[in-house]
Design a protein around this motif. Structure first.
Motif, PDB file in Angstrom:
ATOM      1  N   VAL A 128      34.174  56.238  33.023  1.00 55.22           N
ATOM      2  CA  VAL A 128      34.583  55.840  31.487  1.00 55.22           C
ATOM      3  C   VAL A 128      35.856  55.391  31.768  1.00 55.22           C
ATOM      4  CG1 VAL A 128      32.920  58.350  31.421  1.00 55.22           C
ATOM      5  CG2 VAL A 128      35.077  58.299  32.828  1.00 55.22           C
ATOM      6  N   ASP A 129      36.625  55.012  32.346  1.00 58.28           N
ATOM      7  CA  ASP A 129      37.882  54.769  31.959  1.00 58.28           C
ATOM      8  C   ASP A 129      38.331  53.457  33.404  1.00 58.28           C
ATOM      9  OD1 ASP A 129      40.652  53.943  30.333  1.00 58.28           O
ATOM     10  OD2 ASP A 129      41.249  55.510  31.589  1.00 58.28           O
ATOM     11  N   THR A 130      39.196  52.857  33.234  1.00 58.45           N
ATOM     12  CA  THR A 130      40.104  52.218  33.854  1.00 58.45           C
ATOM     13  C   THR A 130      41.540  51.554  33.458  1.00 58.45           C
ATOM     14  OG1 THR A 130      39.358  49.358  34.110  1.00 58.45           O
ATOM     15  CG2 THR A 130      38.303  51.000  35.074  1.00 58.45           C
ATOM     16  N   LEU A 131      42.546  51.691  34.368  1.00 60.41           N
ATOM     17  CA  LEU A 131      43.602  51.281  34.732  1.00 60.41           C
ATOM     18  C   LEU A 131      44.543  50.938  35.410  1.00 60.41           C
ATOM     19  CD1 LEU A 131      46.174  52.068  32.221  1.00 60.41           C
ATOM     20  CD2 LEU A 131      46.182  54.770  33.699  1.00 60.41           C
ATOM     21  N   LEU A 132      44.803  49.702  35.448  1.00 55.57           N
ATOM     22  CA  LEU A 132      45.571  49.075  36.386  1.00 55.57           C
ATOM     23  C   LEU A 132      46.869  49.216  35.755  1.00 55.57           C
ATOM     24  CD1 LEU A 132      45.259  46.364  38.189  1.00 55.57           C
ATOM     25  CD2 LEU A 132      45.275  44.762  36.462  1.00 55.57           C
ATOM     26  N   GLN A 133      47.509  49.545  36.754  1.00 56.90           N
ATOM     27  CA  GLN A 133      49.417  49.672  36.488  1.00 56.90           C
ATOM     28  C   GLN A 133      49.489  48.720  37.727  1.00 56.90           C
ATOM     29  OE1 GLN A 133      49.248  53.944  37.207  1.00 56.90           O
ATOM     30  NE2 GLN A 133      49.996  53.782  35.179  1.00 56.90           N
ATOM     31  N   ASP A 134      51.242  48.576  37.807  1.00 55.71           N
ATOM     32  CA  ASP A 134      52.106  48.211  38.801  1.00 55.71           C
ATOM     33  C   ASP A 134      52.273  49.519  39.218  1.00 55.71           C
ATOM     34  OD1 ASP A 134      51.826  45.092  38.548  1.00 55.71           O
ATOM     35  OD2 ASP A 134      53.160  45.317  36.957  1.00 55.71           O
ATOM     36  N   GLY A 135      52.283  49.363  40.912  1.00 48.43           N
ATOM     37  CA  GLY A 135      53.038  50.232  41.822  1.00 48.43           C
ATOM     38  C   GLY A 135      53.840  49.840  42.244  1.00 48.43           C
ATOM     39  N   THR A 136      54.420  50.463  42.930  1.00 48.88           N
ATOM     40  CA  THR A 136      55.556  50.289  44.060  1.00 48.88           C
ATOM     41  C   THR A 136      55.832  48.345  43.983  1.00 48.88           C
ATOM     42  OG1 THR A 136      54.816  50.380  46.407  1.00 48.88           O
ATOM     43  CG2 THR A 136      55.770  52.187  45.492  1.00 48.88           C
ATOM     44  N   THR A 137      56.755  47.730  44.446  1.00 49.16           N
ATOM     45  CA  THR A 137      56.824  47.088  44.660  1.00 49.16           C
ATOM     46  C   THR A 137      55.490  46.041  45.607  1.00 49.16           C
ATOM     47  OG1 THR A 137      59.651  46.929  44.427  1.00 49.16           O
ATOM     48  CG2 THR A 137      58.707  44.836  45.049  1.00 49.16           C
ATOM     49  N   GLY A 138      55.118  45.354  44.630  1.00 51.96           N
ATOM     50  CA  GLY A 138      54.005  44.341  45.843  1.00 51.96           C
ATOM     51  C   GLY A 138      52.750  44.631  45.409  1.00 51.96           C
ATOM     52  N   MET A 139      52.361  45.854  44.929  1.00 50.97           N
ATOM     53  CA  MET A 139      50.936  46.718  44.636  1.00 50.97           C
ATOM     54  C   MET A 139      50.443  46.380  43.771  1.00 50.97           C
ATOM     55  SD  MET A 139      51.216  49.598  47.423  1.00 50.97           S
ATOM     56  CE  MET A 139      49.796  48.953  47.984  1.00 50.97           C
ATOM     57  N   LYS A 140      49.240  46.782  43.102  1.00 52.91           N
ATOM     58  CA  LYS A 140      48.298  46.853  42.036  1.00 52.91           C
ATOM     59  C   LYS A 140      47.728  48.430  42.264  1.00 52.91           C
ATOM     60  CE  LYS A 140      48.780  43.555  39.261  1.00 52.91           C
ATOM     61  NZ  LYS A 140      49.514  43.515  37.501  1.00 52.91           N
ATOM     62  N   ARG A 141      47.951  49.194  41.109  1.00 52.56           N
ATOM     63  CA  ARG A 141      47.021  50.537  41.241  1.00 52.56           C
ATOM     64  C   ARG A 141      46.263  50.297  40.367  1.00 52.56           C
ATOM     65  NH1 ARG A 141      49.510  55.027  43.510  1.00 52.56           N
ATOM     66  NH2 ARG A 141      49.295  56.379  42.122  1.00 52.56           N
ATOM     67  N   LEU A 142      45.111  50.525  40.607  1.00 53.04           N
ATOM     68  CA  LEU A 142      43.820  50.732  39.949  1.00 53.04           C
ATOM     69  C   LEU A 142      42.887  51.763  39.633  1.00 53.04           C
ATOM     70  CD1 LEU A 142      41.856  49.169  37.367  1.00 53.04           C
ATOM     71  CD2 LEU A 142      40.322  48.752  39.753  1.00 53.04           C
ATOM     72  N   ARG A 143      42.902  52.893  38.730  1.00 53.12           N
ATOM     73  CA  ARG A 143      42.893  54.020  38.967  1.00 53.12           C
ATOM     74  C   ARG A 143      41.398  53.675  38.186  1.00 53.12           C
ATOM     75  NH1 ARG A 143      45.256  57.891  34.716  1.00 53.12           N
ATOM     76  NH2 ARG A 143      43.631  57.301  33.087  1.00 53.12           N
ATOM     77  N   VAL A 144      39.895  54.481  38.830  1.00 50.57           N
ATOM     78  CA  VAL A 144      38.911  54.534  37.852  1.00 50.57           C
ATOM     79  C   VAL A 144      38.587  55.948  37.772  1.00 50.57           C
ATOM     80  CG1 VAL A 144      36.001  53.422  38.450  1.00 50.57           C
ATOM     81  CG2 VAL A 144      38.597  52.514  39.007  1.00 50.57           C
ATOM     82  N   ALA A 145      38.094  56.130  36.670  1.00 49.71           N
ATOM     83  CA  ALA A 145      37.134  57.792  36.386  1.00 49.71           C
ATOM     84  C   ALA A 145      35.926  57.126  35.808  1.00 49.71           C
ATOM     85  CB  ALA A 145      37.923  58.087  34.692  1.00 49.71           C
ATOM     86  N   VAL A 146      35.017  57.873  36.927  1.00 54.08           N
ATOM     87  CA  VAL A 146      33.847  57.590  37.097  1.00 54.08           C
ATOM     88  C   VAL A 146      33.193  59.259  36.630  1.00 54.08           C
ATOM     89  CG1 VAL A 146      31.439  57.949  38.665  1.00 54.08           C
ATOM     90  CG2 VAL A 146      33.814  56.036  38.555  1.00 54.08           C
ATOM     91  N   LYS A 147      31.816  59.850  35.441  1.00 56.08           N
ATOM     92  CA  LYS A 147      31.250  60.757  35.249  1.00 56.08           C
ATOM     93  C   LYS A 147      29.911  60.332  35.630  1.00 56.08           C
ATOM     94  CE  LYS A 147      31.805  64.033  31.732  1.00 56.08           C
ATOM     95  NZ  LYS A 147      31.881  64.189  30.434  1.00 56.08           N
ATOM     96  N   SER A 148      29.671  61.891  35.939  1.00 56.59           N
ATOM     97  CA  SER A 148      28.290  62.108  35.770  1.00 56.59           C
ATOM     98  C   SER A 148      27.423  62.618  34.328  1.00 56.59           C
ATOM     99  CB  SER A 148      27.670  62.935  36.547  1.00 56.59           C
ATOM    100  OG  SER A 148      28.196  64.127  36.673  1.00 56.59           O
ATOM    101  N   ARG A 149      26.722  62.033  34.097  1.00 58.64           N
ATOM    102  CA  ARG A 149      25.491  62.438  33.272  1.00 58.64           C
ATOM    103  C   ARG A 149      25.408  63.796  33.161  1.00 58.64           C
ATOM    104  NH1 ARG A 149      19.267  60.903  32.386  1.00 58.64           N
ATOM    105  NH2 ARG A 149      19.828  60.751  34.565  1.00 58.64           N
ATOM    106  N   PRO A 150      25.985  64.304  32.389  1.00 59.26           N
ATOM    107  CA  PRO A 150      25.640  65.648  32.285  1.00 59.26           C
ATOM    108  C   PRO A 150      23.941  66.257  32.829  1.00 59.26           C
ATOM    109  CG  PRO A 150      26.083  64.887  30.292  1.00 59.26           C
ATOM    110  CD  PRO A 150      25.891  63.784  31.001  1.00 59.26           C
ATOM    111  N   GLY A 151      24.236  67.144  33.074  1.00 60.69           N
ATOM    112  CA  GLY A 151      22.687  68.484  33.795  1.00 60.69           C
ATOM    113  C   GLY A 151      22.428  67.635  35.642  1.00 60.69           C
TER     114      GLY A 151
END
Length: 139
Positions: free
Chosen positions: A7-30
């Protein structure tokens, strides 16, 4: 109908020399998700001095930000992928692993359930055309 989706991905610069990718995963209702049957892969890609795009030699670490992971609350579960930038010279970077001259290019995230592709995201979008993810995982 996929049982899981990104449902969402967010790429950010993390601490020096790193990238952070947050991934939101959702299930189908029920739908009851059997957590051991879920596989999420994060692939980071780099471009070399010759312009060739290759999968990283840098260390990639993943961790769940929303334990316990179960998809029972009808809320997305959050996975964090951390990637050491190739040009950082940090231990675990592509440069430190013997692949100098590379630069970050992009990522692909693929979600599998019962060995079957549920969803994927790619940045840039053309990356998934160059490196298509398999529809099914091999046992």
């Amino acid at each position: 109908g996929a049982d899981l989706g990104i449902v969402d991905t967010l790429l950010q610069d993390g601490t020096t020399g790193m990238k952070r990718l947050r991934v939101a995963v959702k299930s189908r209702p029920g739908v009851e998700i059997k957590v051991p049957d879920v596989r999420i892969y994060i692939y980071f890609y780099e471009v070399g001095e010759n312009g060739e795009i290759v999968i990283t030699d840098s260390r990639v670490k993943t961790e769940w930000l929303s334990p316990p992971v179960n998809w029972a609350a009808d809320e997305p579960e959050l996975l964090l992928g951390q990637y050491i930038m190739p040009e950082s010279d940090m231990p675990g970077s592509s440069t430190a692993n013997g692949a100098p001259g590379r630069k970050y290019h992009g990522y692909i995230v693929a979600v599998y359930y019962h060995q079957e592709l549920q969803d994927f995201r790619s940045e840039p979008a053309t990356l998934a055309k160059e490196f298509p993810v398999p529809l099914y995982l091999k046992e």
